[in-house]
Structure formats: C-alpha cells, structure tokens
Motif scaffolding. Sequence first.
Motif, PDB file in Angstrom:
ATOM      1  N   LEU A  75     -12.619  19.874  57.034  1.00 15.58           N
ATOM      2  CA  LEU A  75     -13.065  21.203  57.469  1.00 15.58           C
ATOM      3  C   LEU A  75     -13.823  21.115  58.788  1.00 15.58           C
ATOM      4  O   LEU A  75     -13.531  21.848  59.745  1.00 15.58           O
ATOM      5  CB  LEU A  75     -13.948  21.843  56.391  1.00 15.58           C
ATOM      6  N   VAL A  76     -14.779  20.216  58.839  1.00 17.21           N
ATOM      7  CA  VAL A  76     -15.610  20.106  60.039  1.00 17.21           C
ATOM      8  C   VAL A  76     -14.775  19.659  61.236  1.00 17.21           C
ATOM      9  O   VAL A  76     -14.849  20.227  62.325  1.00 17.21           O
ATOM     10  CB  VAL A  76     -16.781  19.127  59.793  1.00 17.21           C
ATOM     11  N   LEU A  77     -13.911  18.667  60.998  1.00 19.71           N
ATOM     12  CA  LEU A  77     -13.066  18.192  62.097  1.00 19.71           C
ATOM     13  C   LEU A  77     -12.157  19.309  62.603  1.00 19.71           C
ATOM     14  O   LEU A  77     -12.063  19.558  63.797  1.00 19.71           O
ATOM     15  CB  LEU A  77     -12.205  17.000  61.629  1.00 19.71           C
ATOM     16  N   PHE A  81     -12.288  20.825  66.278  1.00 22.40           N
ATOM     17  CA  PHE A  81     -11.258  20.348  67.207  1.00 22.40           C
ATOM     18  C   PHE A  81     -10.166  21.379  67.465  1.00 22.40           C
ATOM     19  O   PHE A  81      -9.479  21.301  68.477  1.00 22.40           O
ATOM     20  CB  PHE A  81     -10.654  19.033  66.713  1.00 22.40           C
ATOM     21  N   ALA A  82     -10.016  22.341  66.543  1.00 24.24           N
ATOM     22  CA  ALA A  82      -8.972  23.347  66.747  1.00 24.24           C
ATOM     23  C   ALA A  82      -9.114  24.066  68.085  1.00 24.24           C
ATOM     24  O   ALA A  82      -8.110  24.297  68.764  1.00 24.24           O
ATOM     25  CB  ALA A  82      -8.972  24.345  65.587  1.00 24.24           C
ATOM     26  N   PRO A  83     -10.332  24.431  68.524  1.00 16.18           N
ATOM     27  CA  PRO A  83     -10.467  25.121  69.810  1.00 16.18           C
ATOM     28  C   PRO A  83      -9.927  24.291  70.979  1.00 16.18           C
ATOM     29  O   PRO A  83      -9.430  24.839  71.953  1.00 16.18           O
ATOM     30  CB  PRO A  83     -11.980  25.321  69.948  1.00 16.18           C
ATOM     31  N   ASN A  88      -8.585  29.333  68.360  1.00 18.98           N
ATOM     32  CA  ASN A  88      -9.949  29.781  68.094  1.00 18.98           C
ATOM     33  C   ASN A  88     -10.011  30.519  66.769  1.00 18.98           C
ATOM     34  O   ASN A  88      -9.845  31.723  66.700  1.00 18.98           O
ATOM     35  CB  ASN A  88     -10.454  30.663  69.231  1.00 18.98           C
ATOM     36  N   LEU A  89     -10.210  29.769  65.726  1.00 23.96           N
ATOM     37  CA  LEU A  89     -10.209  30.368  64.402  1.00 23.96           C
ATOM     38  C   LEU A  89     -11.640  30.546  63.925  1.00 23.96           C
ATOM     39  O   LEU A  89     -12.492  29.690  64.144  1.00 23.96           O
ATOM     40  CB  LEU A  89      -9.451  29.474  63.422  1.00 23.96           C
ATOM     41  N   SER A  94     -10.211  29.083  59.459  1.00 22.68           N
ATOM     42  CA  SER A  94     -10.233  27.619  59.440  1.00 22.68           C
ATOM     43  C   SER A  94     -10.229  27.131  58.000  1.00 22.68           C
ATOM     44  O   SER A  94      -9.503  26.195  57.638  1.00 22.68           O
ATOM     45  CB  SER A  94     -11.490  27.092  60.130  1.00 22.68           C
ATOM     46  N   GLY A  95     -11.052  27.778  57.186  1.00 26.82           N
ATOM     47  CA  GLY A  95     -11.132  27.396  55.779  1.00 26.82           C
ATOM     48  C   GLY A  95      -9.803  27.590  55.079  1.00 26.82           C
ATOM     49  O   GLY A  95      -9.351  26.719  54.331  1.00 26.82           O
TER      50      GLY A  95
END
Lengths: 220, 240
Positions: A75-77, A81-83, A88-89, A94-95
Amino acid sequence: MEPTISFFSGLQISDIWYLIEAAWRTVMISALAISIGTVLGVIFGWILYEGRWAAALTLGPFLDVFRSVPLIIQLVLFYNFAPIIGLNLDPFFSGVVILAIYCASLVANVARGGMEAVSKSMRRAARSLGMSYWQDLRYVVLPIGGRAVFPSWVGVALGVMKDSALVSVLGYIELLKASQILITRTQEPLLILTIAGAFYFALSYPISRYAASIEKRWAS
Amino acid sequence: MIEIRGLEKYFGTLQVLKGIDLTVPKGEVLSIVGASGSGKSTLLYCINALEEIQAGSVSVDGTDVHAKSTDINALRQKLGMVFQQWNSFPHLTALENVALSPRIVKGKTKAEARDIAATRLEHVGLGDKLNVYPNALSGGQQQRLAIARALAMEPEYMLFDEATSALDPELVGEVLDTMRLLAEEGMTMICVTHEMSFARDVSDRVAFFHQGVIEEINTPDKIFGAPKSEHLQKFLANVR
Ligand SMILES: Nc1ncnc2c1ncn2[C@@H]1O[C@H](COP(=O)(O)OP(=O)(O)OP(=O)(O)O)[C@@H](O)[C@H]1O
Ligand SMILES: [Mg+2]
C-alpha cells in the motif's frame, strides 16, 4: 480554556454515527476490492489452470509477490510511487487497486483449485454432448468447481475485508482509522476498540452465516 | 456410417492405436473387447474427437471428424457417449441434467428442453426421478441418467465406454437392459465392454482389440465359438 475541554471529551452519539459512516467506508472499499479481485482472480486462475501460455510462467511469480509481500508495504509503496508514473490516485483508489490485486492473487489459487476439482471425465462428458469449451466452463466447471471452493473464497473475502483496515495508513478514514481518531480524542481505547471490533464482527458474521446456509443448501 | 481408416494415435512416444481400419454401418451394434490398456477407450475418444489423432482418418456420415473446418460441437451431437464414470452433473436435478444441452447447445426453449428430458428419462425408466439430485440416485440409475442425457441430443450413434464397469454387480443388469433396449430400437452402437454375455447376445459384430490393433473382428458366433487368434483364445479363457 474552552478548546481543551472539547478536545478530550467522552464518547457521544455523534461519534457512533462517525463510526457507522467509517464502517460503511470499510464495506465500500472491501466490496469493490473483493468484486474486482474475484473477477481478476478467476481469470488469473483460469490462465494458471490452462497453463499453456507464457502468461502462466510470468503470472505465477507475479501473483506470488503480491501474496507474500505484506499488504501494508504494498500500500505504502504503491501510494507513493504511483504518482511517479503519472497515476495520481487518492487513498481510496490506491487502496482499491492494491486490495483488489492482493485479493486476485489469493482468489487465483482458489479458482485454479476449483477447476482442478472438476474431473477430466466430467468435462469430456460435457464436451461429448456438444457443449463448446466456453459452455463447458460456464455450465459445468463454474457451478461444480465454484461450489467446491466456495468456502475458501468466503475465507479470502472476509480476510480482505479485515485487511482493508490497513488502507488507514494512507489516510483513508475507514473503521480502524476512525477508531484511532476517536481514541486520540476520548482517551478511551478499550471502549472504542471494542466497539470497532463489534462492527467488524457485525459485518463478517452475517456473511459467514449466509455462506454456511448456501453451502448447506448445496449439500442437500 | 462411421469409417475409420489407418488410424494412429500416440500419447507422446507411446503408440496406442497402430493403424485401425473399421467401418460401422448404420444400425449395427458393435462390441469391442480386449485386455486393459489395449486402446479401446482411446479409439472411442478419437471417434468424437475428444482425442486428436496423428495419422489416418475418421469420418462420420462423410464428415471428416478431425478436419480443422469441421464444426466439432455440431458433429458431436450425432455421437452420444456414455462413460465408465457416470459424470452426472451434481448441481442439477435429473431433469435439468438431461435438459441442459438441448437448451444451451441446440437452443431449445426451457419448456421444450424439459419435455425432451422428461421423455428421455421415462425411456430409461427414470420417469419417477425427474426432480431428484444425482446424489440420491444409485450408480445404475446415474448411468441410465447419463444415457438419457446423451439421447436427449438425438444422436444417430451411441458410444459406450465400459458403461457397467464401475457399477456394483447387482446394478449392471438394469444398465445392460437399457442398452439392449436401444439396440432393439435400431440405434447404431459401439460398445466397449467386459460383459461377454452382452457382446454375444446383443452385438452384430465383435471386435477384439490387442495392443492397439483390431486383431479379430467377426460375428459373435465366430468370435466366441471359433476364435482364430491365439491372443483372443487366451483372452476368452481368462474372462470365462
Ligand atoms: N491421456 C493419456 N496420456 C498418456 N497415456 C494414455 C492416456 N490415456 C491413455 N493412455 C495410455 O494408452 C493406452 C491405452 O489406454 P486405453 O484407456 O485406451 O485402454 P483401454 O483398452 O480402454 O483399457 P481399459 O480396459 O483399462 O479401459 C494405455 O497404455 C494407457 O496408459
Ligand atoms: Mg478404457
């Protein structure tokens, strides 16, 4: 002096509503993740079962990663890192993404087990009646294999619902996060965690009861 | 008519069928006997393309079964098959078991499919079990259900692969009786069987399989009364 008084204050009716809303958010994120994860997981399970494409070779290890890395790290990664790759979630999405993939990686094994539970002879019988490959999957493998692994699937779904609490690390205010906020304010951790626990139980119990009754109906 | 020419079948490097030539005209009842592992089941699977073949050809009413252009799902409707394992669909009632393929494969309406199913179940003596689930049926009843299910597609040929081998001895009779009934009604049948009395009494011809070839094929009288091949003589001595 006024602010400090309202800062630490006892549990109020409005707080219960706050928890109910948060429980609803737990239900939302879990239901979405489990639905998407189940559909994906069945497709993945089918690829693993058929196992004849290179896809199966890459898919297996890919799912292993999601099954074995602790969800909280995923979750944290992902959230951080998605952005970088332009996604941009918000914490909710993201969850959903991570929980759904995690759920899919678990369901994939369950689904493959379900397909393996249908004997080759049974499938030949279906095909000998003129059913196409897809009709055999839809009308024979799905109902027979699905019933065989339904209890495992319920276990996965309930697990994902509980694990959805981890999305709180991204700041999504679901049941656990809401409880923490209330604990900070009321300084009543035992009471509030008991209530939150009761909520989780109230969400899971009807599902397991319902699942048990379905299993019983199928068994007869 | 089923025509098999020079059929060869391999599983990996193991050759299971070593050049089979066989013609089964309409209306014939052919029994296939032979030792375990001689390739009898495999031959049946090659006839309705549940197994691929490596050489030769199988044609049913002039259609090449293994040609890429053949609509195999359509062709299989002509070829009913009954297996050693009953393979009843456990989640469906007897009626639904039989009605499923007419509905989804032939596109019959629900009502039509149920009518067909009820008629077929009546035919095999299960008219009083329409709404029963398979787990409440005996092995013999489930095998008759499987026969009804195959018949519901209105096949022109029936392939039986040791339909009675998995049954308790006291249940064999009812299934054989059903097969006998079909034979009397003129159904074209290929029956792999270990029931020598059935082969003798019901079939027009009997084929003896030995290690992937048809070693002897003749009328039951000749096969059982005057077997030529040494292997067949041994085989008969063992099953008697
Ligand atoms: N899917 C398969 N893969 C590899 N070998 C196979 C497969 N199916 C069958 N065989 C082998 O092919 C040979 C013929 O098998 P087949 O089932 O046709 O024999 P059979 O005459 O029907 O015997 P039985 O009386 O025991 O049913 C056997 O040696 C068997 O082990
Ligand atoms: Mg066999």
